[in-house]
Design a protein around this motif. Structure first.
Motif, PDB file in Angstrom:
ATOM      1  N   ALA A 714       0.819  -1.208   0.000  1.00 23.67           N
ATOM      2  CA  ALA A 714       0.000   0.000   0.000  1.00 23.67           C
ATOM      3  C   ALA A 714       0.861   1.269   0.000  1.00 23.67           C
ATOM      4  O   ALA A 714       0.487   2.280  -0.614  1.00 23.67           O
ATOM      5  CB  ALA A 714      -0.935  -0.005   1.207  1.00 23.67           C
ATOM      6  N   GLU A 715       2.004   1.253   0.665  1.00 20.43           N
ATOM      7  CA  GLU A 715       2.859   2.442   0.711  1.00 20.43           C
ATOM      8  C   GLU A 715       3.419   2.765  -0.670  1.00 20.43           C
ATOM      9  O   GLU A 715       3.529   3.932  -1.053  1.00 20.43           O
ATOM     10  CB  GLU A 715       3.987   2.253   1.725  1.00 20.43           C
ATOM     11  N   GLU A 716       3.800   1.728  -1.426  1.00 15.26           N
ATOM     12  CA  GLU A 716       4.297   1.944  -2.792  1.00 15.26           C
ATOM     13  C   GLU A 716       3.208   2.562  -3.659  1.00 15.26           C
ATOM     14  O   GLU A 716       3.462   3.480  -4.449  1.00 15.26           O
ATOM     15  CB  GLU A 716       4.765   0.615  -3.398  1.00 15.26           C
ATOM     16  N   ILE A 717       1.989   2.069  -3.497  1.00 22.78           N
ATOM     17  CA  ILE A 717       0.866   2.601  -4.275  1.00 22.78           C
ATOM     18  C   ILE A 717       0.610   4.055  -3.901  1.00 22.78           C
ATOM     19  O   ILE A 717       0.363   4.906  -4.767  1.00 22.78           O
ATOM     20  CB  ILE A 717      -0.408   1.758  -4.027  1.00 22.78           C
ATOM     21  N   LYS A 718       0.685   4.373  -2.622  1.00 24.94           N
ATOM     22  CA  LYS A 718       0.454   5.750  -2.175  1.00 24.94           C
ATOM     23  C   LYS A 718       1.470   6.700  -2.820  1.00 24.94           C
ATOM     24  O   LYS A 718       1.123   7.778  -3.318  1.00 24.94           O
ATOM     25  CB  LYS A 718       0.552   5.824  -0.652  1.00 24.94           C
ATOM     26  N   THR A 719       2.742   6.293  -2.816  1.00 23.94           N
ATOM     27  CA  THR A 719       3.802   7.131  -3.389  1.00 23.94           C
ATOM     28  C   THR A 719       3.562   7.383  -4.872  1.00 23.94           C
ATOM     29  O   THR A 719       3.660   8.518  -5.359  1.00 23.94           O
ATOM     30  CB  THR A 719       5.175   6.461  -3.181  1.00 23.94           C
ATOM     31  N   LYS A 720       3.223   6.328  -5.610  1.00 17.67           N
ATOM     32  CA  LYS A 720       3.026   6.484  -7.058  1.00 17.67           C
ATOM     33  C   LYS A 720       1.739   7.237  -7.368  1.00 17.67           C
ATOM     34  O   LYS A 720       1.668   7.998  -8.338  1.00 17.67           O
ATOM     35  CB  LYS A 720       3.047   5.116  -7.733  1.00 17.67           C
ATOM     36  N   ALA A 721       0.723   7.032  -6.566  1.00 15.66           N
ATOM     37  CA  ALA A 721      -0.533   7.753  -6.789  1.00 15.66           C
ATOM     38  C   ALA A 721      -0.305   9.253  -6.664  1.00 15.66           C
ATOM     39  O   ALA A 721      -0.811  10.052  -7.460  1.00 15.66           O
ATOM     40  CB  ALA A 721      -1.583   7.278  -5.794  1.00 15.66           C
ATOM     41  N   LEU A 722       0.464   9.655  -5.652  1.00 12.86           N
ATOM     42  CA  LEU A 722       0.758  11.080  -5.468  1.00 12.86           C
ATOM     43  C   LEU A 722       1.601  11.608  -6.624  1.00 12.86           C
ATOM     44  O   LEU A 722       1.374  12.719  -7.118  1.00 12.86           O
ATOM     45  CB  LEU A 722       1.481  11.284  -4.137  1.00 12.86           C
ATOM     46  N   ARG A 723       2.545  10.808  -7.075  1.00  8.63           N
ATOM     47  CA  ARG A 723       3.421  11.247  -8.159  1.00  8.63           C
ATOM     48  C   ARG A 723       2.649  11.459  -9.458  1.00  8.63           C
ATOM     49  O   ARG A 723       2.843  12.449 -10.155  1.00  8.63           O
ATOM     50  CB  ARG A 723       4.533  10.217  -8.370  1.00  8.63           C
ATOM     51  N   TYR A 724       1.760  10.526  -9.791  1.00  7.38           N
ATOM     52  CA  TYR A 724       1.069  10.593 -11.068  1.00  7.38           C
ATOM     53  C   TYR A 724      -0.133  11.534 -11.047  1.00  7.38           C
ATOM     54  O   TYR A 724      -0.421  12.209 -12.026  1.00  7.38           O
ATOM     55  CB  TYR A 724       0.617   9.202 -11.504  1.00  7.38           C
ATOM     56  N   PHE A 725      -0.852  11.588  -9.928  1.00 13.57           N
ATOM     57  CA  PHE A 725      -2.101  12.344  -9.918  1.00 13.57           C
ATOM     58  C   PHE A 725      -2.006  13.650  -9.124  1.00 13.57           C
ATOM     59  O   PHE A 725      -2.870  14.505  -9.237  1.00 13.57           O
ATOM     60  CB  PHE A 725      -3.231  11.483  -9.350  1.00 13.57           C
ATOM     61  N   GLY A 726      -0.944  13.797  -8.330  1.00 10.64           N
ATOM     62  CA  GLY A 726      -0.832  15.003  -7.516  1.00 10.64           C
ATOM     63  C   GLY A 726      -0.602  16.260  -8.331  1.00 10.64           C
ATOM     64  O   GLY A 726      -0.951  17.364  -7.898  1.00 10.64           O
TER      65      GLY A 726
END
Length: 935
Positions: A714-726
């Motif tokens: 879940a932490e890896e997903i959180k990091t990438k979600a912020l990178r792509y959609f932030g």
């Protein structure tokens, strides 16, 4: 007990190549932890522990309608009904009542069915502590049932209604069974058979055939194996076996012969006549590896046959299925609008088959088809336990041995090298030797053309069978696909901003195990880790903005929007390259736009998080429109416009007409036509408008939700979600509220519609009640409970008490957004003269649920059923189901909070709450009655 189960269980649920044999046990590979055993009285048991949520129990008897004497017709199926009506340890309906109090449903978790050679009782339970209860109930079914006169008379009325619902056995089914024991032993029997049923003879049938020598207990799932064996001995060991009974009594009983090899069924609505050319071939047993090899040979042969039909540009389709225990049904299907077209099709088909006989299969073809089977064999340890259980049922009844997915793949690798050209050629000769006779089944609209005799078709077949075709090898197209593994995202155009945004809020829903992020741009992201055994990661992005953003009159020009948005590809790749990379990396995106939602769904089947985010992001913000495909599509559609258009024959079908009227009644407005019938219509269809709608739907990030699910970190997903959609910037999307769907207030009247049809044998009735609820999860939950109360009470009155119907049912539609509403539809088939009485019974039920408080015990039982449903549906491994349910919840209620508190909210529902909701869902002064009556 369903009609499809009663008559053709095999064709509907079994793989076409499953086979039959002689003994229950075999030297084929068995599941590692499966236990096989036999009690001293002859009862067999199979116990297969699988670490899943539920446990499947089956009592299987090698007894069906083929065991009935002339004065016992219908006994096997009638007994299946009677068994639920009481026994020594569970008098009356206590067995069912006990399970229902635990939250289980009759029909879903408790059921049974009868065929020609089997009777099977099903229990599907969630709690391992109920294991002894389940085995005890099945033991009582086998040897302790009470077949009292009162129960027999009640069940006689119910089974007669079932027979009336079933109607006349389909013409083609009767033809296939001609001159076989099955032809006069339909499991459901006839009304006359049931009226003449002798209770004394019924008891004798039970005592003769319900014997441990013919019985097997199957338990699959969450099971304590040691305790289960002892419980089986305790509850089944005292029954006395009979050594003169055999489990193989129904094998090799199907060998039809036909005096007239043409059967014609009239269909005045058909736009083309359909001919099925039928051959029955021996179904190979599956008792050893040689039998499994025969199954694989049949699979290779099917691939070859369809390949040759395709090479010859024949419109004929071929299929094969397991029809009855010792036979496969092989069929060639042709459609034609003229007699000449049919003749040509038969001629060409026979020529293809003759060419296959003369030339045989080529080594290159054999190698390719073997590789195809190997490529499509996907061994998995995560097999559905219902499938596994039913596979064991087939093993017990017809010796179609269960082989796990892993063992099946291993066997496939072992036998494929052994299969020769001669094996395939012999299979072809055995099935489609052109010198053998055909059975012809013709569905015909006489206005097109008619066929008078089988000989007329034989002539074309024989003529084609003299010809040998030359199959030209297809030229290989130049491939522009990248070599596998050569693609890298770093070679693609850059897409990210330096500003990645921030997380302004983070919340964890403990009961759902979901972390929800709110980004500084307003976007919300839900992260749901699962314990799925596969590598599939899913990212779904959705919003309530859909076709409702445009006027109702304009929506018909957008009906293909989802397809062409799906057909777009991403910058940096050609269309072919996009498809190749998607296939290589097992990544795909599906876009769906309907009236009230737009959804992007991306799946990475290799569990690659970068693929998941890159693919979704680029598909949404960096796409290339399929301009050429769209241009050709519109041109072809305009060219295909028929200036002498005649109404569709489907629309003249009374059953379809009544469905349209029902849907219009539910919505409170006529259904708008979406057909584009003129060139002017098609010229208004605009690709740029499709993509403008797409962009507009996801523009306001405050209205968009991203959900990501899978067995990931879940932490890896959180990091990438912020990178792509932030880094995304939201834009306010002003949607005119006048374009949102609105429901007209229904008139306070009873609407009645009656249509006649030659396709029904008794009246099919639908009664629709429209209502409203508050747009909160609790009211939605209560609406489902009220529907269940309505269904149960109507079933008790109409079937159990009055005996007017067999299987009435109801369905609930709940729409929360944009306008909260409910529609409850009541369905039943009945004699026309009984419809008024049944309508009155429905009014009595409505009055009851609106005025009488349900007991706390009954409400508690319904709550347990709802929790069982949720527990069965949303397991720790069911990634797809979690995505569907969470997306549905978010779209409907704009929050996951109430769903996180699901059990608390459910337990807060009171009997008075249900009376209030029942009053908002039903009114006895305003509803719709829609009937399709026999002509």
């Amino acid at each position: 007990m369903k009609r499809t189960q009663i008559l053709y269980f095999f064709a509907s649920v079994l793989c076409p190549l499953l086979a039959v044999g002689q003994s229950t046990f075999s030297d084929l590979p068995k599941a590692d932890k499966a236990i096989y055993g036999t009690l001293d009285n002859g009862l067999n048991y199979i116990i297969h522990p699988i670490p899943q949520q539920k446990t499947e129990y089956r009592l299987v008897l090698n007894v069906g309608s083929l065991q009935e004497r002339d004065d016992e017709k219908g006994f096997a199926h009638f007994l299946e009904h009677m068994i639920f009506n009481g026994n020594d340890d569970f008098p009356g309906r206590q067995a069912i009542d006990t399970l229902q109090r635990l939250g289980y449903q009759f029909g879903r978790d408790i059921n049974a069915y009868t065929t020609y050679e089997r009777t099977v009782y099903d229990l599907s339970l969630l709690d391992i502590r109920q294991q002894d209860l389940a085995i005890n109930i099945l033991g009582n079914f086998l040897g302790k049932s009470h077949l009292n006169k009162e129960g027999i008379e009640k069940e006689r009325r119910i089974v007669i209604q079932e027979i009336k619902d079933f109607g006349t056995e389909p013409l083609f089914n009767r033809k296939k069974l001609e001159n076989t024991p099955h032809a006069n032993r339909l499991p459901i029997a006839t009304e006359s058979d049931i009226l003449n049923l002798d209770p004394i003879k019924l008891k004798a049938f039970y005592q003769r055939w319900y014997n441990p020598t013919l019985a097997t207990i199957i338990i699959v799932g969450n099971v304590n194996t040691t305790e289960a064996v002892e419980q089986i001995k305790k509850h089944f060991g005292a029954f006395k076996g009979q050594s003169n009974l055999t489990r193989t009594q129904s094998e090799n009983t199907f060998s039809p012969t036909y005096a007239d090899r043409l059967e014609v069924q009239k269909d005045s609505n058909a736009t083309a006549n359909k001919l099925e050319i039928i051959r029955f071939s021996d179904a190979p047993f599956l008792a050893n590896k040689a039998d499994y090899k025969q199954q694989v040979i049949e699979q290779v042969y099917k691939l070859w046959l369809n390949h040759k039909l395709s090479q010859a540009k024949s419109q004929t389709t071929a299929h094969s299925l397991w029809y009855l225990p010792n036979k496969n049904e092989n069929a060639l299907e042709l459609k034609a609008k003229t007699k000449e077209e049919l003749y040509s099709g038969i001629n060409l088909t026979a020529s293809v088959l003759n060419t296959m006989t003369v030339k045989g299969i080529h080594n290159e073809e054999l190698t390719r088809f073997k590789q195809h089977l190997l490529n499509h064999s996907t061994p998995t340890t995560d097999e559905d336990i219902t499938y596994v259980t039913n596979a064991y049922v087939d093993q017990v009844v017809v010796n179609s041995h269960y082989i796990s997915s892993v063992d099946r793949h291993r066997l496939l690798e072992e036998v494929l090298p052994e299969i020769t050209r001669e094996d395939i050629n012999q299979k072809h000769t055995a099935i489609w030797d052109t010198s053998k006779e055909n059975l012809y089944l013709l569905t015909a609209n006489d206005r097109l053309f008619s066929i008078e005799s089988a000989e007329e078709l034989d002539q074309q077949w024989s003529e084609g069978a003299t010809k040998t075709l030359v199959f030209k090898k297809a030229k290989k197209k130049k491939s522009h696909h990248r070599p596998k593994g050569s693609f890298h995202w770093k070679a693609m155009p850059p897409i990210h901003s330096e500003n990645t945004g921030t997380i302004t809020a983070e919340q964890h829903y403990d009961n759902l195990d979901i972390t929800e992020l709110t980004l500084s741009n307003g976007l919300r992201i839900g992260i749901k880790p699962t314990k799925a055994t596969d590598d599939n990661y899913i990212l779904t992005m959705f919003t309530r903005n859909g076709l409702s953003q445009i006027s109702t009159d304009e929506r018909k020009y957008y009906q293909d929007a989802s397809y062409f948005i799906d057909s777009s590809w991403i910058h940096g790749l050609t269309h072919d390259g996009y498809m190749s990379v998607g296939a290589d990396r097992e990544i795909s995106t599906l876009v769906s736009i309907n009236n009230d939602a737009s959804i992007i769904n991306t799946s990475s089947r290799k569990g690659n998080t970068r693929d998941l985010f890159e693919w979704t992001y680029r598909k949404l913000y960096d796409y290339i429109k399929p301009k050429q495909d769209f241009k050709e599509y519109v041109e072809e559609s305009i060219a295909a416009i028929d200036t002498t258009t005649t109404p569709s024959s489907l629309l003249s079908n009374p059953s379809i007409q009544i469905e349209h009227q029902i849907e219009a009644y539910k919505k409170g407005a006529p259904l708008s036509s979406e057909e584009l019938t003129t060139a002017e219509d098609w010229q208004k269809v605009n690709l740029d408008n499709f993509f403008s709608l797409y962009n507009q739907s996801f523009a306001n990030l405050n209205e968009v939700y991203v959900l990501i699910a899978g067995n990931f970190n879940a932490e890896e997903i959180k990091t990438k979600a912020l990178r792509y959609f932030g880094s995304l910037e939201g834009h306010t999307n002003k949607v005119s509220q006048e374009n949102r769907n609105s429901l007209k207030s229904p008139l306070k009247e009873v609407k009645r519609v009656t249509l006649s049809s030659s396709d029904v044998e008794r009246t099919d009735a639908t009664i629709v009640f429209n209502g409203t609820i508050q747009p909160v999860l609790k009211e939605s939950m209560m609406a489902h409970i009220v529907r269940e109360m309505f269904n149960n009470q109507f079933l008790t009155l109409s079937r159990e008490k009055e005996g007017l119907v067999y299987s009435p049912s109801s369905a609930l539609e709940v729409e929360i957004y944009p306008n909260p509403r409910t529609s409850v539809s009541l369905f039943f088939s009945a004699t026309l003269s009984d419809v008024e009485k049944l309508e009155q019974l429905a009014m009595e039920v409505i009055n009851s649920i609106q005025t009488q408080r349900i007991s706390e015990n009954e409400l508690g039982q319904m709550k347990r059923t709802i929790l069982n449903n949720k527990k069965l549906h949303l397991t720790e491994t069911s990634t797809f189901r979690w995505v569907d349910k969470l997306r549905e919840t978010q779209l409907n209620f704009s929050s996951l909070k109430d769903f996180n508190d699901y059990e608390t909210i459910l337990n807060s529902i009171t009997p008075d709450d249900l009376i209030k909701v029942a009053k908002s869902m039903f009114t006895t002064s305003s509803y719709g009655v829609f009937l399709v009556t026999p002509k």
